[in-house]
Design a protein around this motif. Structure first.
Motif, PDB file in Angstrom:
ATOM      1  N   THR A 366       8.522  26.666  -3.199  1.00 20.74           N
ATOM      2  CA  THR A 366       7.142  26.326  -3.571  1.00 20.74           C
ATOM      3  C   THR A 366       6.965  25.058  -4.398  1.00 20.74           C
ATOM      4  N   ASN A 369       8.233  18.553  -3.948  1.00 17.55           N
ATOM      5  CA  ASN A 369       7.285  17.840  -3.090  1.00 17.55           C
ATOM      6  C   ASN A 369       7.530  18.123  -1.613  1.00 17.55           C
ATOM      7  N   ASN A 370       8.785  18.421  -1.281  1.00 19.13           N
ATOM      8  CA  ASN A 370       9.127  18.708   0.110  1.00 19.13           C
ATOM      9  C   ASN A 370       9.456  20.191   0.308  1.00 19.13           C
ATOM     10  N   LYS A 374       5.500  24.223   2.119  1.00 23.30           N
ATOM     11  CA  LYS A 374       4.598  23.105   2.404  1.00 23.30           C
ATOM     12  C   LYS A 374       4.920  22.481   3.763  1.00 23.30           C
ATOM     13  N   GLN A 375       6.194  22.366   4.075  1.00 21.49           N
ATOM     14  CA  GLN A 375       6.595  21.773   5.345  1.00 21.49           C
ATOM     15  C   GLN A 375       6.050  22.582   6.522  1.00 21.49           C
ATOM     16  N   THR A 377       3.636  24.822   6.514  1.00 17.05           N
ATOM     17  CA  THR A 377       2.173  24.852   6.499  1.00 17.05           C
ATOM     18  C   THR A 377       1.589  23.609   7.164  1.00 17.05           C
ATOM     19  N   GLU A 378       2.152  22.450   6.824  1.00 15.71           N
ATOM     20  CA  GLU A 378       1.653  21.193   7.398  1.00 15.71           C
ATOM     21  C   GLU A 378       1.992  21.082   8.882  1.00 15.71           C
ATOM     22  N   SER A 388      -0.586  30.524   5.675  1.00 17.75           N
ATOM     23  CA  SER A 388      -0.478  30.696   4.213  1.00 17.75           C
ATOM     24  C   SER A 388       0.478  31.837   3.900  1.00 17.75           C
TER      25      SER A 388
END
Length: 464
Positions: A366, A369-370, A374-375, A377-378, A388
């Motif tokens: 969580t 930055n990487n 997040k990876q 999700t994007e 989510s």
């Protein structure tokens, strides 16, 4: 060269954006980077005497050793090379020449500096490329007559001057109109015939030679290049691609390669970083024969490079005195003290990295930055899918990864990649065709998808 002057605390803060935990290792590399800046700011006669304090990172795989070194080099815009020490040795014979890593680092540095210089001349190259493209879209301007033609055709000259001038004004007006259309992207679908230089390709020459000569093949190809001149071919491409090709060619012509080479060599010598992974694989065992002989030989070959020596490259001599070496290894069947004493002395700083557990995995998923969450999700967002994760789901993923690492080989944070792929396998496959564009991953979903892995003791069938 290192010139950003980041303070050690600032370096650690920047590393924290990408790497969780391992504060001892981060502090060690932050101090090493700051010492490089300090050396560049002491009197010149003393600067040559200050050698870098090389580092050995000790810890299991997947805990961040490589990532720390890679991010450090990126912070400092330094030439960075990661290489496995085991490449230099194989069973029964010595593998690659150890000096090859310096040559590889020089090639990387040259490409870095070349890219930077091309960016510096990009604006000028774009102007020239635009003019060349307009020449392709519109016939060249009318040629001026020379003095001989004017004398021989004196009678015709007066009559044709006015016509030629009118034609020239018309051509200039059309050219400016085309320039405006080009800038407004209204010619993007138009095709042009562009003459481009083919990549030089002569006969492949492979030489089996002594150590230190492994890049001789490249030099021979350069020598033979004159015997095989570059050919040109015509390509039909759209205007934007033609503009890009012309711009790249002009940028290449505008840069000073002598300056690039000099800067690249200086950058290697003053701020190069080499990450020697798997250094524990070149530690000799008690057996006096077999591969161990070559392993100790590799250590002795590495010694002068790490201590500081001159290495011959195709671009000139490179001094390795101030290159920072960061070595890493699990050392699960050996220990750093098993290295030959001379090599141990060249790695005065030793830091141990901690194994990762559930709490670290939750943060890895969580915080950076990487981060993996997040990876994914994007990536799903590109399919119009809103993905989510609940906090309970993330905790469950971390727990499964910890459990699998305990039951099988501990591969650290890399386990999270395999767990996430298994968890999201169906969603990744069906995402383009899904009607429901919002998916919430909760703890129950994690348990349903990964329950078989948890219960089955033969985990290697599922997660490796």
């Amino acid at each position: 060269m290192s010139s950003n002057g980041l303070k050690p605390r600032e370096i650690v803060e920047k590393l924290n954006r990408h790497i969780i935990g391992q504060m001892d290792a981060k502090r060690a590399v932050a101090i090493a980077l700051r010492n490089r800046w300090r050396r560049q700011n002491v009197p010149a006669e003393l600067a040559d005497e200050i050698s870098p304090k090389n580092i050995i990172m000790i810890g299991p795989t997947g805990v961040g050793k490589t990532e720390i070194a890679r991010r450090l080099a990126k912070l400092d815009n330094s030439p960075f090379l990661k290489i496995e020490a085991s490449k230099f040795t194989e069973v029964g014979y010595v593998g690659r020449d150890v000096e090859s890593m310096i040559r590889d680092l020089v090639d990387l540095s040259l490409n870095m500096v070349k890219s930077e210089e091309q960016e510096n001349v990009r604006a000028r190259a774009a102007e020239i490329a635009e003019e060349k493209l307009l020449d392709l879209l519109l016939p060249p301007r009318l040629k001026e007559k020379n003095v001989s033609d004017m004398l021989n055709n004196a009678d015709e000259t007066a009559e044709n001057d006015q016509t030629a001038e009118d034609q020239q004004h018309k051509v200039d007006g059309t050219r400016e109109k085309l320039r405006r259309l080009l800038k407004d992207d209204k010619l993007n679908d138009r095709l042009v015939n562009l003459e481009v230089t083919e990549t030089r390709s002569g006969p492949m020459v492979e030489i089996f030679s002594a150590a230190g000569m492994e890049n001789m093949g490249l030099n021979i190809r350069d020598v033979l290049g004159d015997a095989f001149p570059q050919k040109k071919k015509t390509r039909t491409v759209k205007v934007p691609e033609a503009l890009k090709i012309l711009e790249d060619e002009e940028a290449q012509k505008l840069i000073d390669m002598d300056k690039v080479t000099k800067t690249a060599l200086e950058r290697v010598e003053q701020s190069g970083i080499i990450f020697l992974d798997e250094i524990d694989k070149i530690v000799s065992n008690d057996a006096p024969h077999g591969p161990d002989v070559s392993r100790e030989g590799v250590q002795r070959d590495l010694l002068p490079i790490v201590e500081g020596s001159n290495v011959n490259t195709r671009y000139g001599m490179v001094k390795t005195d101030h290159i920072l070496f960061i070595a890493a290894g699990a050392f699960n069947v050996s220990k750093p003290s098993d290295l030959i004493p001379e090599l141990q002395g060249r790695f005065p700083i030793r830091v141990e990295l901690d194994s990762l557990g559930k709490e670290e995995f939750i943060r890895i998923l969580t915080e950076p930055n990487n981060a993996l969450v997040k990876q994914y999700t994007e990536m799903m967002a590109t399919e119009g899918l809103k993905l989510s994760f609940t906090e309970e789901a993330i905790a469950a993923i971390a727990e499964v990864a910890t459990l699998v690492n305990e039951r099988t080989e501990n591969i650290g944070a890399r386990r999270l990649y395999t767990i996430m792929e298994k968890l999201l396998d169906d969603i990744s496959f069906d995402a383009p065709d899904m009607q429901n564009k919002e998916i919430m991953i909760d703890a129950q979903h994690v348990e349903d998808k990964l329950n078989d892995i948890i219960e089955d003791q033969d985990l290697s069938r599922y997660i490796l």
